[in-house]
Design a protein around this motif. Structure first.
Motif, PDB file in Angstrom:
ATOM      1  N   THR B  85      89.014   8.223 -12.493  1.00  0.00           N
ATOM      2  CA  THR B  85      87.808   8.072 -13.319  1.00  0.00           C
ATOM      3  C   THR B  85      86.831   9.222 -13.086  1.00  0.00           C
ATOM      4  O   THR B  85      86.372   9.861 -14.031  1.00  0.00           O
ATOM      5  CB  THR B  85      87.105   6.748 -12.995  1.00  0.00           C
ATOM      6  N   LEU B 131      90.239   6.413 -18.932  1.00  0.00           N
ATOM      7  CA  LEU B 131      90.456   4.975 -18.993  1.00  0.00           C
ATOM      8  C   LEU B 131      91.584   4.540 -18.067  1.00  0.00           C
ATOM      9  O   LEU B 131      91.705   3.353 -17.774  1.00  0.00           O
ATOM     10  CB  LEU B 131      90.777   4.552 -20.420  1.00  0.00           C
ATOM     11  N   PRO B 134      89.995   2.407 -14.802  1.00  0.00           N
ATOM     12  CA  PRO B 134      89.897   0.945 -14.895  1.00  0.00           C
ATOM     13  C   PRO B 134      91.262   0.269 -15.062  1.00  0.00           C
ATOM     14  O   PRO B 134      91.515  -0.766 -14.458  1.00  0.00           O
ATOM     15  CB  PRO B 134      89.047   0.725 -16.146  1.00  0.00           C
ATOM     16  N   SER B 149      90.519  -7.545 -16.960  1.00  0.00           N
ATOM     17  CA  SER B 149      89.704  -6.362 -17.231  1.00  0.00           C
ATOM     18  C   SER B 149      90.574  -5.183 -17.638  1.00  0.00           C
ATOM     19  O   SER B 149      90.224  -4.426 -18.552  1.00  0.00           O
ATOM     20  CB  SER B 149      88.888  -6.040 -15.984  1.00  0.00           C
ATOM     21  N   ARG B 152      91.728  -5.658 -21.169  1.00  0.00           N
ATOM     22  CA  ARG B 152      90.639  -5.384 -22.100  1.00  0.00           C
ATOM     23  C   ARG B 152      90.389  -3.897 -22.232  1.00  0.00           C
ATOM     24  O   ARG B 152      90.145  -3.392 -23.333  1.00  0.00           O
ATOM     25  CB  ARG B 152      89.362  -6.060 -21.603  1.00  0.00           C
ATOM     26  N   SER B 153      90.423  -3.174 -21.084  1.00  0.00           N
ATOM     27  CA  SER B 153      90.124  -1.748 -21.177  1.00  0.00           C
ATOM     28  C   SER B 153      91.184  -1.058 -22.023  1.00  0.00           C
ATOM     29  O   SER B 153      90.855  -0.191 -22.841  1.00  0.00           O
ATOM     30  CB  SER B 153      90.013  -1.120 -19.789  1.00  0.00           C
ATOM     31  N   PHE B 157      89.854   0.803 -25.423  1.00  0.00           N
ATOM     32  CA  PHE B 157      89.880   2.259 -25.505  1.00  0.00           C
ATOM     33  C   PHE B 157      90.839   2.724 -26.589  1.00  0.00           C
ATOM     34  O   PHE B 157      90.515   3.644 -27.341  1.00  0.00           O
ATOM     35  CB  PHE B 157      90.246   2.864 -24.153  1.00  0.00           C
ATOM     36  N   GLY B 215      81.964   2.339 -21.997  1.00  0.00           N
ATOM     37  CA  GLY B 215      81.910   0.971 -21.493  1.00  0.00           C
ATOM     38  C   GLY B 215      80.506   0.504 -21.199  1.00  0.00           C
ATOM     39  O   GLY B 215      80.249  -0.151 -20.196  1.00  0.00           O
ATOM     40  N   HIS B 220      80.479  -3.930 -22.945  1.00  0.00           N
ATOM     41  CA  HIS B 220      80.744  -3.819 -21.510  1.00  0.00           C
ATOM     42  C   HIS B 220      81.749  -4.872 -21.065  1.00  0.00           C
ATOM     43  O   HIS B 220      81.563  -5.539 -20.054  1.00  0.00           O
ATOM     44  CB  HIS B 220      79.428  -3.979 -20.749  1.00  0.00           C
ATOM     45  N   VAL B 222      84.844  -4.619 -20.023  1.00  0.00           N
ATOM     46  CA  VAL B 222      85.786  -4.332 -18.940  1.00  0.00           C
ATOM     47  C   VAL B 222      85.276  -4.838 -17.608  1.00  0.00           C
ATOM     48  O   VAL B 222      86.065  -5.112 -16.709  1.00  0.00           O
ATOM     49  CB  VAL B 222      86.093  -2.825 -18.843  1.00  0.00           C
ATOM     50  N   GLU B 248      81.406   6.760 -14.456  1.00  0.00           N
ATOM     51  CA  GLU B 248      80.784   6.126 -15.619  1.00  0.00           C
ATOM     52  C   GLU B 248      79.507   6.853 -16.030  1.00  0.00           C
ATOM     53  O   GLU B 248      79.287   7.135 -17.210  1.00  0.00           O
ATOM     54  CB  GLU B 248      80.486   4.659 -15.292  1.00  0.00           C
TER      55      GLU B 248
END
Lengths: 194, 329
Positions: B85, B131, B134, B149, B152-153, B157, B215, B220, B222, B248
């Protein structure tokens, strides 16, 4: 000199990454190493000055490997090792070796016989993306359009296959409605059995 | 390639790394202060004047906390995820022109690490790699919240990449170049030349997608505290969690730069006034991220997907078609 150092560094990294992809029995290692290998390949495009292809390599393959991750999440417990069933390792070994030799032969043959000609010489003063566009809309126009049509067919097929009950959303329905929906499908199944 | 070029590039890389790591720290302070004032609180007040040294205190805390690696996690992946990240956020910055070129003691400095002619593609592509942080962190954690999570990410994305790409296509068709410097020079004539006036729809779409890419709060999902604890960050502690944080916030600053350069004229004609304007525009976009967090609740995952595929994507496609027709005639 810098190009040479960068080339050997990224060549080694790419080979290591794809070796991990093939050899490991842990799904997360395989997928991560594959994503890393794909991204390291883009370095070769950047070294050759093909910035556009390098960026596209990163974008397309991160997206593609992402889809594999999604499958990994659905089919495996990714924190455990995958137990592979190896019934006949000799055949796997022989086929793998043959395939590798064939790929090397395909790539090396035109170089050895000096049979490569650059049909589209580099145009001066034209950027990377413009050069790709020129080739794409002249020499490769038909494959390009055919690929577009094929993608359209795949997209429509996907919508048709996955589109059943798309107008219903479980999160927007009340408890009773969901109960009623389940009850009606169960009665349908019972009727089908009789 | 001479030695001066190499030294210059290394200096630029170090300066950008230092400035934006520090800015990420200040970003947390600003976020807490802005949120506090919008909610009629004071925010951090105890450490230093107006709580300014809170950043130092947080830094010391993050660096000295015990680094716990839980038992059942996939250890190498778990350890490398935060690094991905943070590293990709800074790699994306390589093609962003942060400032117009200026001359110091007869030496012209270009404040961009690598002026490749596909700048915007590279920036968005490398941000998209971010991405994996995460995603891998969530999948390696052996924790159900983290796994949700991660799923979802992946969904968010992949979906919002489509919006970013399609909404940028229309302005890029007008400019005819992928280089951020060319895009900036296209708007050098002043405020009337800004692309936002000719492409307002693309601007709004890209802005919405920027919230999903970084995010931030309406999207938000994730790491939505009240449903899935901290999502992919649940099992992390100490500096590994801090790296997620730095990534982030650095991403927020970089996407603000990208938006200011593409749509709001960037640094204009390259004078000092233009450079100051660029900083102000970036500050506004960063402030807007915080403002939205104070003002809006999170949306549900299905609402997010509905918004992406049934609202934003058709609008983006129409925008591209209309731009094409207008340019043709």
């Amino acid at each position: 000199m810098f190009e040479a150092i960068a080339f050997y560094l990224f060549a080694a990294l790419t080979i290591v990454m794809f070796t991990i992809t093939v050899m490991t029995s842990q799904a997360l290692y395989a997928l991560t190493a594959m994503a890393a290998g794909m991204i390291f390949i883009s370095a070769f495009f950047f070294i050759l000055g093909a910035d556009f292809l390098g960026a596209i390599q990163i974008i397309v393959y991160t997206g593609a490997v992402m889809a594999l991750y999604a499958f990994g999440m659905m089919f495996f417990d990714t924190t455990r090792n995958v137990v592979e069933k190896r019934t006949n390792p000799q055949i796997v070994f022989i086929l793998g070796t043959l395939a590798a030799i064939m790929v090397v032969a395909i790539v090396v043959a035109p170089i050895v016989s000096n049979n490569i000609q650059a049909l589209y010489p580099i145009q001066e003063g034209v950027g990377n993306s413009q050069a790709v566009g020129m080739v794409l809309f002249t020499k490769y126009l038909v494959p390009f359009e055919v690929a577009a049509v094929m993608l359209l067919v795949a997209m429509i097929a996907g919508i048709v296959l996955a589109g059943k009950k798309m107008d219903k959303s479980l999160t927007l329905m009340a408890e009773e409605e969901i109960e009623m929906m389940h009850a009606s499908t169960e009665t349908h199944q019972e009727r089908g059995e009789h | 390639m001479d030695a001066a070029f190499i030294i210059e590039t290394i200096v630029k890389i170090v300066v950008i790394m230092l400035i934006f790591s520090a800015l990420a720290g200040f970003g947390t302070y600003f976020e807490r202060k802005v949120l506090a004032f919008m909610q009629r609180r004071l925010g951090p007040m105890h450490v230093g004047p107006y709580g300014l040294l809170q950043i130092m205190a947080d830094g010391i805390k993050l660096f000295t906390k015990e680094d716990i690696v839980p038992q059942n996690v996939v250890k190498p992946i778990f350890k490398i995820a935060p690094v991905i990240t943070a590293a990709t956020a800074f790699m994306a910055a390589a093609a962003i022109p942060f400032w117009p070129q200026f001359t110091v003691m007869g030496y012209t400095v270009h404040p961009i690490v690598a002026d490749i002619n596909v700048g915007i593609l590279y920036v968005l592509g490398v941000m998209a790699i971010g991405l994996y942080g995460p995603l891998l962190g969530g999948m390696a954690s052996a924790n159900k919240w983290s796994l949700i999570s991660a799923a979802r990410s992946a969904a968010i994305f992949i979906s919002y990449e489509v919006i970013t790409g399609l909404s940028l296509l229309a302005p890029l068709m007008m400019v005819g170049s992928l280089s951020l410097i060319d895009i900036n020079n296209y708007q050098a004539g002043g405020i009337t030349n800004w692309i936002v006036w000719s492409q307002p729809v693309a601007f709004i779409l890209f802005w919405i997608a920027a919230f999903a890419e970084t995010g931030r709060t309406p999207f938000h999902l994730v790491a939505n505290d009240h449903e899935i604890i901290d999502g992919f960050g649940t099992e992390y502690s100490g500096m590994r969690w801090g790296l997620f944080f730095i990534g982030e916030y650095a991403n927020m600053f970089f996407i603000s730069f990208v938006m200011a350069i593409i749509f709001l004229g960037g640094f204009g004609d390259g004078t000092i006034a233009g450079a100051v304007q660029l900083i102000l525009k970036v500050a506004f976009f960063f402030f807007f991220f915080l403002w939205t967090r104070a003002a809006w609740p999170d949306v549900r995952p299905d609402q997010l997907m509905w918004l992406c595929w049934k609202v934003l994507m058709p609008i983006a496609v129409l925008n591209v078609i209309v731009t094409g027709i207008v340019m043709m005639f």
